[in-house]
Design an enzyme around this catalytic site. Structure first.
Site, PDB file in Angstrom:
ATOM      1  N   CYS A   1       0.812  -1.235   0.000  1.00 38.67           N
ATOM      2  CA  CYS A   1       0.000   0.000   0.000  1.00 38.67           C
ATOM      3  C   CYS A   1       0.841   1.279   0.000  1.00 38.67           C
ATOM      4  O   CYS A   1       0.318   2.353  -0.300  1.00 38.67           O
ATOM      5  CB  CYS A   1      -0.957   0.016   1.183  1.00 38.67           C
ATOM      6  SG  CYS A   1      -2.108  -1.355   1.169  1.00 38.67           S
TER       7      CYS A   1
ATOM      8  N   HIS B   1      -3.175   7.225   3.005  1.00 34.94           N
ATOM      9  CA  HIS B   1      -3.597   5.942   2.437  1.00 34.94           C
ATOM     10  C   HIS B   1      -4.988   5.628   2.977  1.00 34.94           C
ATOM     11  O   HIS B   1      -5.266   5.819   4.166  1.00 34.94           O
ATOM     12  CB  HIS B   1      -2.584   4.862   2.846  1.00 34.94           C
ATOM     13  CG  HIS B   1      -3.043   3.477   2.524  1.00 34.94           C
ATOM     14  ND1 HIS B   1      -3.527   3.131   1.285  1.00 34.94           N
ATOM     15  CD2 HIS B   1      -3.101   2.342   3.282  1.00 34.94           C
ATOM     16  CE1 HIS B   1      -3.864   1.857   1.298  1.00 34.94           C
ATOM     17  NE2 HIS B   1      -3.620   1.356   2.490  1.00 34.94           N
TER      18      HIS B   1
ATOM     19  N   ASN C   1     -10.128  -0.178   0.439  1.00 39.29           N
ATOM     20  CA  ASN C   1      -8.673  -0.058   0.396  1.00 39.29           C
ATOM     21  C   ASN C   1      -8.187  -0.636  -0.934  1.00 39.29           C
ATOM     22  O   ASN C   1      -8.247  -1.847  -1.145  1.00 39.29           O
ATOM     23  CB  ASN C   1      -8.071  -0.824   1.582  1.00 39.29           C
ATOM     24  CG  ASN C   1      -6.549  -0.795   1.586  1.00 39.29           C
ATOM     25  OD1 ASN C   1      -5.921  -0.378   0.615  1.00 39.29           O
ATOM     26  ND2 ASN C   1      -5.955  -1.258   2.672  1.00 39.29           N
TER      27      ASN C   1
HETATM   28  O1  UT7 Z   1      -2.873  -1.883   4.100  1.00 40.93           O
HETATM   29  C1  UT7 Z   1      -2.978  -2.743   5.209  1.00 40.93           C
HETATM   30  C2  UT7 Z   1      -4.337  -3.323   5.170  1.00 40.93           C
HETATM   31  N1  UT7 Z   1      -4.958  -3.584   6.420  1.00 40.93           N
HETATM   32  C3  UT7 Z   1      -5.426  -2.664   7.270  1.00 40.93           C
HETATM   33  O2  UT7 Z   1      -5.231  -1.499   7.126  1.00 40.93           O
HETATM   34  C4  UT7 Z   1      -6.227  -3.174   8.447  1.00 40.93           C
HETATM   35  C5  UT7 Z   1      -6.308  -2.204   9.581  1.00 40.93           C
HETATM   36  N2  UT7 Z   1      -7.249  -2.668  10.559  1.00 40.93           N
HETATM   37  C6  UT7 Z   1      -8.581  -2.444  10.479  1.00 40.93           C
HETATM   38  O3  UT7 Z   1      -9.023  -1.782   9.556  1.00 40.93           O
HETATM   39  C7  UT7 Z   1      -9.474  -2.980  11.555  1.00 40.93           C
HETATM   40  O4  UT7 Z   1      -8.701  -3.558  12.580  1.00 40.93           O
HETATM   41  C8  UT7 Z   1     -10.518  -4.047  11.040  1.00 40.93           C
HETATM   42  C9  UT7 Z   1     -11.578  -3.351  10.209  1.00 40.93           C
HETATM   43  C10 UT7 Z   1      -9.834  -5.111  10.229  1.00 40.93           C
HETATM   44  C11 UT7 Z   1     -11.222  -4.690  12.229  1.00 40.93           C
HETATM   45  O5  UT7 Z   1     -11.845  -3.701  13.031  1.00 40.93           O
HETATM   46  P1  UT7 Z   1     -11.663  -3.718  14.628  1.00 40.93           P
HETATM   47  O6  UT7 Z   1     -12.483  -2.624  15.148  1.00 40.93           O
HETATM   48  O7  UT7 Z   1     -10.189  -3.695  14.903  1.00 40.93           O
HETATM   49  O8  UT7 Z   1     -12.331  -5.083  15.000  1.00 40.93           O
HETATM   50  P2  UT7 Z   1     -11.695  -6.342  15.766  1.00 40.93           P
HETATM   51  O9  UT7 Z   1     -10.739  -7.066  14.882  1.00 40.93           O
HETATM   52  O10 UT7 Z   1     -11.259  -5.897  17.118  1.00 40.93           O
HETATM   53  O11 UT7 Z   1     -12.977  -7.225  15.955  1.00 40.93           O
HETATM   54  C12 UT7 Z   1     -14.050  -6.825  16.800  1.00 40.93           C
HETATM   55  C13 UT7 Z   1     -15.150  -7.858  16.689  1.00 40.93           C
HETATM   56  C14 UT7 Z   1     -14.637  -9.303  16.834  1.00 40.93           C
HETATM   57  O12 UT7 Z   1     -15.625 -10.043  17.515  1.00 40.93           O
HETATM   58  P3  UT7 Z   1     -15.487 -10.324  19.097  1.00 40.93           P
HETATM   59  O13 UT7 Z   1     -14.206 -11.070  19.254  1.00 40.93           O
HETATM   60  O14 UT7 Z   1     -15.468  -8.967  19.756  1.00 40.93           O
HETATM   61  O15 UT7 Z   1     -16.705 -11.120  19.393  1.00 40.93           O
HETATM   62  C15 UT7 Z   1     -14.554  -9.785  15.400  1.00 40.93           C
HETATM   63  O16 UT7 Z   1     -14.704 -11.187  15.307  1.00 40.93           O
HETATM   64  O17 UT7 Z   1     -15.755  -7.789  15.394  1.00 40.93           O
HETATM   65  C16 UT7 Z   1     -15.761  -9.086  14.788  1.00 40.93           C
HETATM   66  N3  UT7 Z   1     -15.666  -8.917  13.348  1.00 40.93           N
HETATM   67  C17 UT7 Z   1     -16.755  -8.734  12.569  1.00 40.93           C
HETATM   68  N4  UT7 Z   1     -18.066  -8.671  12.859  1.00 40.93           N
HETATM   69  C18 UT7 Z   1     -18.910  -8.463  11.840  1.00 40.93           C
HETATM   70  C19 UT7 Z   1     -14.546  -8.872  12.579  1.00 40.93           C
HETATM   71  N5  UT7 Z   1     -14.904  -8.698  11.277  1.00 40.93           N
HETATM   72  C20 UT7 Z   1     -16.253  -8.592  11.260  1.00 40.93           C
HETATM   73  C21 UT7 Z   1     -17.184  -8.385  10.235  1.00 40.93           C
HETATM   74  N6  UT7 Z   1     -18.498  -8.320  10.570  1.00 40.93           N
HETATM   75  N7  UT7 Z   1     -16.822  -8.225   8.958  1.00 40.93           N
END
Ligand code: UT7
Length: 343
Positions: A128, A270, A300
Site C-alpha cells: 500500500c 492511504h 482499500n
Molecule cells: O494496508 C494494510 C491493510 N490492512 C489494514 O489497514 C487493516 C487495519 N485494521 C482495520 O481496519 C481494523 O482492525 C478491522 C476493520 C480489520 C477490524 O476492526 P476492529 O475494530 O479492529 O475489530 P476487531 O478485529 O477488534 O474485531 C471486533 C469484533 C470481533 O468479535 P469479538 O471477538 O469482539 O466477538 C470480530 O470477530 O468484530 C468481529 N468482526 C466482525 N463482525 C462483523 C470482525 N470482522 C467482522 C465483520 N463483521 N466483517
C-alpha cells in the site's frame, strides 16, 4: 534511458488519472456472499468499523479489467492532463503487489499496451506504500537529469487474493488504478515535490502476507484448499502501527521542511479505514475537511488509493496551483512513507 548532463532539477506532478472496474459491490452484496458460507457480517458493522460503503471488484476473465489494463486507462487520462503522449515517457514505474504476471513486470505489460517505446519500465512492490516509493524513485531520476518524464502507476487487484471465508479482511479491499505524470521542472520552481521520507520494517512481515504463490512456496492443490494463496492479515495490530506511523511520518515531513501543519492545504493519507484516518487527523490536530477521502466508495485499493483520491480532487478543482499537500502511507512489509509537495 535518456542521459542528460545536468544534476539539479526538480520534479513536479503534471497529470493525474484513475480507473476502476465496473462491478460495484456494496456491503449488502458482501453480507449475502458471506451468508451463503454461514459467516455473519452486516452493512452497519462494516460502515461503523471501516467507513466503507462499497468497492469495485475486477472481472479478471475480462482482459480490460486486468491490473495493467486499468493502469493503462489511468495512464491515458494522466498523460492527457499533462499534455503528453506515450512517446514522451522516459520511465514507467509501476507500484503494485498484485502483478498481472510475475514475469514480465506489469510495467512492461503497460509499456506494451501503451506503446511507450522510449521508456524503461519496472515494478515496485511496497504494497500500500507503493505509490510513495515509486514517486520517490521517479524524483531521484528526474532530479539527476536522467529522466525527463516519468509515468508512475499505483494499481492493485487484491480481490483475487481475498479470502472470502475471513470476514475480518474480505470487507476491506477493492480494485483500482491511479496514475501520475511527473516531469522535470527548474530546480527553483514553486511547484515541486519537496521531500520523500520512507522506512520499512520487515520484522513486521507477519501482520499482512500471502504465504503461497512466490518462489518459496508453490501453490499445490493441498495449499490451495487451505487458502494459502490468499492474504493473511492481523487487522488490530496493523491499525495501531498505522496510526502511529502515519502521524510520525507526517510530523517528520513537515518538520524537515519547516512547514507548520496549519500551512498544509490537503492531507492525503492511504485509504485503509476511515477510523485510522480520523485517529491520525485527531492526533495531528488537523481538520477532517482538509483530508481527501474516497475509502467510502472504493475501500482499500492498496497502491491506488493515493493517486486515485488525488485525481478526484484535482479534477473537481479542490486542489489548486501552489497548494501544499502531504501524501502519507503505510502498507504490508511493513512499509511506510510520506511525500510533501507544492502543487
Ligand atoms: O494496508 C494494510 C491493510 N490492512 C489494514 O489497514 C487493516 C487495519 N485494521 C482495520 O481496519 C481494523 O482492525 C478491522 C476493520 C480489520 C477490524 O476492526 P476492529 O475494530 O479492529 O475489530 P476487531 O478485529 O477488534 O474485531 C471486533 C469484533 C470481533 O468479535 P469479538 O471477538 O469482539 O466477538 C470480530 O470477530 O468484530 C468481529 N468482526 C466482525 N463482525 C462483523 C470482525 N470482522 C467482522 C465483520 N463483521 N466483517
Amino acid at each position: 534511458m535518456r542521459h542528460v548532463k545536468s544534476n539539479s532539477f526538480a520534479a513536479r506532478i503534471t497529470g493525474t488519472g484513475s480507473a476502476f472496474p465496473k462491478n460495484r459491490v456494496t456491503n449488502d452484496d458482501i453480507v449475502k456472499k458471506l451468508q451463503a458460507s454461514g459467516i455473519e457480517t452486516s452493512d452497519r458493522w462494516i460502515r461503523e468499523r471501516t467507513g466503507i460503503r462499497e468497492r469495485r471488484i475486477a472481472d479478471i476473465e475480462n482482459p480490460a479489467e486486468h491490473n495493467s489494463s486499468l493502469g493503462l486507462a489511468a495512464a491515458k487520462k494522466a498523460l492527457d492532463m499533462a499534455g503528453k503522449t506515450e512517446k514522451d515517457i522516459d520511465q514507467i514505474l509501476y507500484a503494485t503487489c498484485t502483478p498481472d504476471t510475475l514475469v514480465p513486470s506489469t510495467a512492461c505489460w503497460l509499456q506494451h499496451k501503451i506503446g511507450a517505446s522510449q521508456a524503461w519500465a519496472m515494478d515496485i512492490n511496497a504494497a500500500c506504500s507503493g505509490l510513495i516509493y515509486a514517486v520517490a524513485t521517479a524524483k531521484q531520476f528526474i532530479q539527476t537529469g536522467q529522466v525527463k518524464t516519468s509515468l508512475v502507476i499505483g494499481a492493485d487487484l487484491l480481490s483475487p487474493f481475498t479470502n472470502w471465508q475471513d470476514r475480518g479482511s474480505c470487507i476491506l479491499f477493492g480494485d483500482a488504478a491511479g496514475a501520475l505524470v511527473i516531469e522535470r521542472e527548474a530546480a527553483d520552481s514553486k511547484h515541486q515535490i519537496l521531500s520523500c521520507h520512507m522506512l520499512s520494517n520487515g520484522n513486521l512481515w507477519e501482520l499482512f502476507y500471502i504465504p503461497a504463490g512466490g518462489s518459496s512456496m508453490e501453490v499445490t492443490p493441498g495449499r490451495y484448499s487451505k487458502n494459502l494463496h490468499k492474504m493473511r492479515m492481523y487487522g488490530k495490530e496493523i491499525f495501531k502501527v498505522a496510526v502511529r506511523t502515519l502521524v510520525d511520518f507526517a510530523q517528520q515531513a513537515l518538520a524537515e521542511n519547516k512547514i507548520d501543519i496549519r500551512e498544509l492545504d490537503w492531507f492525503v493519507p492511504h485509504q485503509a479505514n476511515l477510523r485510522i484516518i480520523e485517529a491520525v487527523a485527531d492526533r495531528l490536530k488537523f481538520p477532517m475537511e482538509k483530508v481527501l477521502i474516497n475509502v467510502d466508495k472504493y475501500g482499500n485499493t492498496s497502491s491506488a488509493t493515493i493517486p486515485s483520491v488525488l485525481d478526484e480532487a484535482v479534477r473537481d478543482g479542490r486542489i489548486k496551483n501552489g497548494q501544499t499537500i502531504l501524501l502519507d502511507a503505510f502498507g504490508a512489509g511493513l512499509t511506510y512513507g510520506a511525500i510533501l509537495l507544492r502543487w
